[in-house]
Design a protein around this motif. Structure first.
Motif, PDB file in Angstrom:
ATOM      1  N   MET A   1       6.720   0.799  -8.877  1.00 18.79           N
ATOM      2  CA  MET A   1       5.547  -0.217  -9.319  1.00 18.79           C
ATOM      3  C   MET A   1       6.360  -2.021  -9.909  1.00 18.79           C
ATOM      4  N   VAL A   2       7.611  -1.713 -10.255  1.00 14.26           N
ATOM      5  CA  VAL A   2       8.305  -3.295  -9.951  1.00 14.26           C
ATOM      6  C   VAL A   2       8.628  -3.000  -8.648  1.00 14.26           C
ATOM      7  N   THR A   3       9.099  -2.418  -7.771  1.00 13.53           N
ATOM      8  CA  THR A   3       9.200  -2.798  -6.127  1.00 13.53           C
ATOM      9  C   THR A   3       7.947  -3.767  -5.659  1.00 13.53           C
ATOM     10  N   ILE A   4       7.323  -3.177  -6.368  1.00 16.74           N
ATOM     11  CA  ILE A   4       5.633  -3.896  -5.490  1.00 16.74           C
ATOM     12  C   ILE A   4       5.233  -5.356  -6.237  1.00 16.74           C
ATOM     13  N   PHE A   5       5.244  -5.134  -7.240  1.00 22.96           N
ATOM     14  CA  PHE A   5       5.483  -7.130  -8.234  1.00 22.96           C
ATOM     15  C   PHE A   5       6.788  -8.008  -7.997  1.00 22.96           C
TER      16      PHE A   5
ATOM     17  N   GLN B   1      13.733  -6.465  -3.184  1.00 22.82           N
ATOM     18  CA  GLN B   1      12.366  -4.952  -3.275  1.00 22.82           C
ATOM     19  C   GLN B   1      13.353  -3.355  -2.644  1.00 22.82           C
ATOM     20  N   LEU B   2      14.379  -4.090  -1.312  1.00 23.53           N
ATOM     21  CA  LEU B   2      15.141  -3.083  -0.810  1.00 23.53           C
ATOM     22  C   LEU B   2      15.476  -1.962  -1.476  1.00 23.53           C
ATOM     23  N   ARG B   3      16.627  -3.207  -2.719  1.00 28.63           N
ATOM     24  CA  ARG B   3      17.045  -2.385  -3.286  1.00 28.63           C
ATOM     25  C   ARG B   3      16.600  -1.396  -4.112  1.00 28.63           C
ATOM     26  N   LEU B   4      15.454  -1.604  -4.606  1.00 31.51           N
ATOM     27  CA  LEU B   4      15.322  -0.939  -5.564  1.00 31.51           C
ATOM     28  C   LEU B   4      14.465   0.200  -5.059  1.00 31.51           C
ATOM     29  N   SER B   5      14.012   0.166  -3.855  1.00 33.93           N
ATOM     30  CA  SER B   5      13.321   0.664  -2.657  1.00 33.93           C
ATOM     31  C   SER B   5      14.047   2.067  -2.652  1.00 33.93           C
ATOM     32  N   ILE B   6      15.682   1.551  -2.395  1.00 34.83           N
ATOM     33  CA  ILE B   6      16.826   2.782  -1.891  1.00 34.83           C
ATOM     34  C   ILE B   6      16.863   3.181  -3.213  1.00 34.83           C
TER      35      ILE B   6
ATOM     36  N   LEU C   1      11.042  15.203 -16.028  1.00 30.22           N
ATOM     37  CA  LEU C   1       9.677  13.928 -16.295  1.00 30.22           C
ATOM     38  C   LEU C   1      10.663  12.891 -16.344  1.00 30.22           C
ATOM     39  N   ALA C   2      11.097  12.897 -17.045  1.00 26.17           N
ATOM     40  CA  ALA C   2      12.327  11.461 -16.986  1.00 26.17           C
ATOM     41  C   ALA C   2      12.387  10.506 -15.405  1.00 26.17           C
ATOM     42  N   LEU C   3      13.113  11.225 -14.226  1.00 23.73           N
ATOM     43  CA  LEU C   3      13.140  11.446 -13.299  1.00 23.73           C
ATOM     44  C   LEU C   3      12.199  10.646 -12.701  1.00 23.73           C
ATOM     45  N   LEU C   4      10.937  11.977 -13.154  1.00 22.70           N
ATOM     46  CA  LEU C   4       9.694  11.346 -12.316  1.00 22.70           C
ATOM     47  C   LEU C   4       9.135  10.039 -12.645  1.00 22.70           C
ATOM     48  N   ALA C   5       9.106   9.296 -14.448  1.00 18.31           N
ATOM     49  CA  ALA C   5       8.792   8.305 -14.739  1.00 18.31           C
ATOM     50  C   ALA C   5       9.758   6.857 -14.234  1.00 18.31           C
ATOM     51  N   LEU C   6      10.670   7.166 -14.147  1.00 16.73           N
ATOM     52  CA  LEU C   6      12.296   6.019 -13.497  1.00 16.73           C
ATOM     53  C   LEU C   6      11.642   5.962 -11.693  1.00 16.73           C
ATOM     54  N   GLY C   7      11.353   6.921 -11.163  1.00 18.41           N
ATOM     55  CA  GLY C   7      10.801   6.872 -10.096  1.00 18.41           C
ATOM     56  C   GLY C   7       9.515   6.227 -10.005  1.00 18.41           C
ATOM     57  N   GLY C   8       8.028   6.506 -10.908  1.00 13.52           N
ATOM     58  CA  GLY C   8       6.909   5.613 -10.624  1.00 13.52           C
ATOM     59  C   GLY C   8       7.653   4.072 -11.240  1.00 13.52           C
ATOM     60  N   VAL C   9       7.633   3.947 -11.926  1.00 18.15           N
ATOM     61  CA  VAL C   9       8.563   2.739 -12.536  1.00 18.15           C
ATOM     62  C   VAL C   9       8.756   1.878 -11.262  1.00 18.15           C
ATOM     63  N   LEU C  10       9.755   2.334 -10.870  1.00 14.55           N
ATOM     64  CA  LEU C  10      10.549   1.938 -10.302  1.00 14.55           C
ATOM     65  C   LEU C  10       9.842   1.235  -8.322  1.00 14.55           C
TER      66      LEU C  10
ATOM     67  N   LEU D   1       0.850  -1.342  -0.268  1.00 17.26           N
ATOM     68  CA  LEU D   1       0.307   0.303  -0.363  1.00 17.26           C
ATOM     69  C   LEU D   1       1.233   1.085   0.149  1.00 17.26           C
ATOM     70  N   TYR D   2       1.859   1.448   0.800  1.00 20.33           N
ATOM     71  CA  TYR D   2       2.502   2.800   0.720  1.00 20.33           C
ATOM     72  C   TYR D   2       3.319   2.881  -0.460  1.00 20.33           C
ATOM     73  N   TRP D   3       3.908   1.489  -1.262  1.00 20.07           N
ATOM     74  CA  TRP D   3       4.125   1.710  -2.650  1.00 20.07           C
ATOM     75  C   TRP D   3       3.505   2.234  -3.422  1.00 20.07           C
ATOM     76  N   LEU D   4       2.340   1.456  -3.362  1.00 19.09           N
ATOM     77  CA  LEU D   4       1.098   2.010  -4.392  1.00 19.09           C
ATOM     78  C   LEU D   4       0.834   3.367  -4.420  1.00 19.09           C
ATOM     79  N   LEU D   5       0.653   4.317  -3.033  1.00 15.33           N
ATOM     80  CA  LEU D   5       0.258   5.198  -2.409  1.00 15.33           C
ATOM     81  C   LEU D   5       1.627   6.288  -3.505  1.00 15.33           C
ATOM     82  N   ALA D   6       3.028   5.743  -3.065  1.00 18.09           N
ATOM     83  CA  ALA D   6       4.343   6.439  -3.559  1.00 18.09           C
ATOM     84  C   ALA D   6       3.745   6.647  -4.915  1.00 18.09           C
ATOM     85  N   ALA D   7       3.499   5.256  -5.687  1.00 17.39           N
ATOM     86  CA  ALA D   7       3.501   5.383  -7.746  1.00 17.39           C
ATOM     87  C   ALA D   7       2.379   6.511  -7.631  1.00 17.39           C
TER      88      ALA D   7
END
Length: 151
Positions: free
Chosen positions: A69-73, A81-86, A58-67, A8-14
């Motif tokens: 979503m990938v972390t969730i799955f 998950q720890l590495r991608l979150s960092i 925009l590229a940084l924000l898109a990369l952050g959103g993709v990271l 839920l935290y990662w979904l809200l962050a995305a």
């Protein structure tokens, strides 16, 4: 997957990061017309024209959103998950820095004052939510380690 609080935290962050991709993050008030700063560029509202592009933001924000979503799955791979979150936290804090840079640069270029809007804080909100998800994963790992000792 959805039962865990970090999801839920990662979904809200995305959601916060994706919303930041579309909302203006600052207004400039030059003598001629009002100018809005978007993640895609600086846009003059009365003349309906772009003053200049800000695509790295925009590229940084898109990369952050993709990271996010990938972390969730990757729910079965906690170390990933720890590495991608960092990495997501680093990218989102970098996006805040780039936002501030573009706001100052546009203010100096147009020789005007600028006013911050709520969307400027959304990547920072996403970074905090990502940290909360990171903390929850670490808590899960500690719990699993405690339970394996009891066996």
């Amino acid at each position: 997957m959805i039962q865990r609080i970090q999801t839920l935290y990662w979904l809200l962050a995305a959601v916060a990061v994706v919303a930041a991709c579309f909302l203006p993050y600052a207004n400039l008030y030059p003598p001629q017309a009002e100018v809005c700063l978007y993640p895609t560029g600086v846009f003059e509202t009365q003349g309906n024209q772009w003053v200049y592009q800000t695509l790295p933001l925009l590229a940084l924000l898109a990369l952050g959103g993709v990271l996010e979503m990938v972390t969730i799955f990757l729910y079965k791979k906690r170390p990933w998950q720890l590495r991608l979150s960092i990495w997501a936290i680093i990218v989102l804090i970098g996006a805040v820095g780039v936002e501030v840079y573009y706001a100052f640069a546009a203010g100096m270029r147009l020789e005007t004052n600028w006013q911050i809007r709520f969307a400027m804080a959304l990547p920072l909100v996403g970074a905090v939510l990502t940290y909360l998800g990171l903390h929850a994963v670490r808590r899960d790992q500690a719990y699993l380690k405690r339970m394996s000792r009891l066996r």
